[in-house]
Write a protein that holds these residues in place. Structure first.
Motif, PDB file in Angstrom:
ATOM      1  N   GLU A 274       0.927  -1.067   0.109  1.00 59.52           N
ATOM      2  CA  GLU A 274       0.192  -0.056  -0.049  1.00 59.52           C
ATOM      3  C   GLU A 274       0.746   1.220  -0.168  1.00 59.52           C
ATOM      4  O   GLU A 274       0.377   2.338  -0.593  1.00 59.52           O
ATOM      5  CB  GLU A 274      -0.975   0.079   1.205  1.00 59.52           C
ATOM      6  N   MET A 275       2.158   1.118   0.591  1.00 59.71           N
ATOM      7  CA  MET A 275       3.031   2.168   0.887  1.00 59.71           C
ATOM      8  C   MET A 275       3.876   2.385  -0.699  1.00 59.71           C
ATOM      9  O   MET A 275       4.866   3.237  -0.616  1.00 59.71           O
ATOM     10  CB  MET A 275       3.798   2.038   1.811  1.00 59.71           C
ATOM     11  N   GLY A 276       3.535   1.593  -1.614  1.00 59.36           N
ATOM     12  CA  GLY A 276       4.525   1.668  -2.747  1.00 59.36           C
ATOM     13  C   GLY A 276       5.730   0.911  -2.767  1.00 59.36           C
ATOM     14  O   GLY A 276       6.544   0.859  -3.717  1.00 59.36           O
ATOM     15  N   ARG A 277       5.987  -0.040  -1.666  1.00 63.73           N
ATOM     16  CA  ARG A 277       7.162  -0.755  -1.830  1.00 63.73           C
ATOM     17  C   ARG A 277       7.045  -1.911  -2.736  1.00 63.73           C
ATOM     18  O   ARG A 277       5.905  -2.691  -2.509  1.00 63.73           O
ATOM     19  CB  ARG A 277       7.480  -1.350  -0.277  1.00 63.73           C
ATOM     20  N   ARG A 278       8.032  -2.271  -3.244  1.00 63.77           N
ATOM     21  CA  ARG A 278       8.087  -3.494  -4.166  1.00 63.77           C
ATOM     22  C   ARG A 278       8.769  -4.707  -3.446  1.00 63.77           C
ATOM     23  O   ARG A 278       9.875  -4.707  -2.517  1.00 63.77           O
ATOM     24  CB  ARG A 278       8.843  -3.492  -5.520  1.00 63.77           C
TER      25      ARG A 278
END
Length: 349
Positions: A274-278
């Motif tokens: 959700e925080m954009g971490r891959r």
């Protein structure tokens, strides 16, 4: 030959005010003695084919079932096993109870489950209650019983088996997974993936299992010269995993995280995404337990597996060992674990 229908009707009217059919009812309808009924339903007991047939037909007609609880009260061997557990809805606990209760049933034993979720004053009252049922053994999956109540169990020839917990100086068997080894394996795998900004996620429950895993992981990471970012609050839930991700990843630039349970790890993965971490390109994540959800396509979580079949087998073996009072040999078993590689950790660098 079973008695006449008039006799049968009389018996049915006679027990109309009672709650269940008794062996005496079966004996009267079959025209045999009470002991003949008992022998018919006792494996290996001697009874003629004719008497067996008459008793079985009478039992079928009346809907009779053997009172196994009453039998356990007058025999030296109960088929009841008390199980004390909390957080029964958690995936690992639910699976553990499912496998253990089925295994007990297959061995001719029954599970007497007491939920310790509300046992704020400890589990001693629950164990005292279980003892009143003349159980064969008590399996403790939550809480740590004091040595005094364990001594009382031993005095009554009731074996106590502690699963993934220990009681100091107590006459109890202990069966634990290799939490220390598993945490070290997880730490080493993150280090080999090139992770150097590492966090560890637990809940605020501070169960023995969680504490062992977290401390062992932190110790191993510190040996590599790295200080871990630690999250240890909230309940042991998926939602706590999400909260931990938002908290840790906001305040730290982490590239590797170890969650002390898979349920926390699944929440952490979703929170990180959700925080954009891959994952695993930006962030590697490892869990512990290998619950079924960990293998789902949306997670494919790399985790430390403890064998449920080994755990269940060890508990059964402990239950079936002979009791010899104070001479009873106790078993302290540590079950091996293994790392299950999936898709949430970068390849080794």
């Amino acid at each position: 030959m079973v008695a006449s229908s008039d006799h049968e009707d009389h018996l049915k009217r006679d027990r109309a005010t009672r709650n269940f059919v008794t062996a005496e009812d079966v004996a009267r309808l079959a025209g045999v003695s009470r002991s003949a009924v008992s022998r018919t339903f006792t494996p290996g007991a001697s009874v003629s084919a004719d008497v067996r047939h008459r008793v079985q037909e009478a039992a079928k007609t009346l809907g009779y079932r053997v009172n196994r609880l009453a039998r356990s009260l007058i025999s030296d061997q109960s088929n009841l096993v008390g199980v004390v557990g909390a957080n029964l809805s958690l995936p690992f606990m639910a699976r553990q109870l499912d496998e253990l209760s089925l295994a007990l049933l297959n061995r001719g034993m029954q599970c007497l489950l007491l939920n310790a979720a509300e046992a704020e004053q400890g589990i001693t009252p629950l164990i005292e209650l279980i003892l009143e049922f003349r159980v064969r053994a008590i399996v403790v999956m939550s809480g740590s019983p004091p040595s005094a109540i364990i001594d009382e169990c031993v005095a009554n020839s009731v074996r106590v088996i502690l699963v993934n917990r220990q009681a100091d100086d107590a006459e109890a068997d202990t069966i634990i997974s290799d939490d220390l080894g598993g945490a070290r394996v997880a730490a080493e795998r993150l280090l080999r993936a090139g992770c150097r900004r590492i966090g560890v996620v637990g809940s605020g429950a501070r169960t023995p299992t969680q504490v062992r895993r977290r401390l062992a992981f932190v110790e191993h990471i510190e040996e590599a010269g790295i200080k871990s970012a630690v999250w240890a609050s909230g309940e042991t839930t998926y939602e706590t995993g999400i909260e931990a991700a938002k908290g840790l990843l906001t305040s730290h630039e982490l590239d590797g995280v170890f969650c002390v349970t898979d349920l926390l790890a699944l929440g952490f993965l979703d929170g990180a995404r959700e925080m954009g971490r891959r994952v695993p390109e930006d962030l590697s994540v490892i869990g512990f337990d290998d619950i079924p959800q960990s293998a789902w396509a949306s997670y494919r979580l790399t985790t430390v597996r403890q064998s449920m079949s080994d755990l269940t087998g060890s508990v059964l073996a402990a239950i079936e060992r002979e009791m010899h009072g104070k001479e009873t040999k106790l078993v302290h078993e540590v079950l091996p674990v293994e790392l299950v590689e999936r898709a949430t950790v970068r390849p080794m660098s």
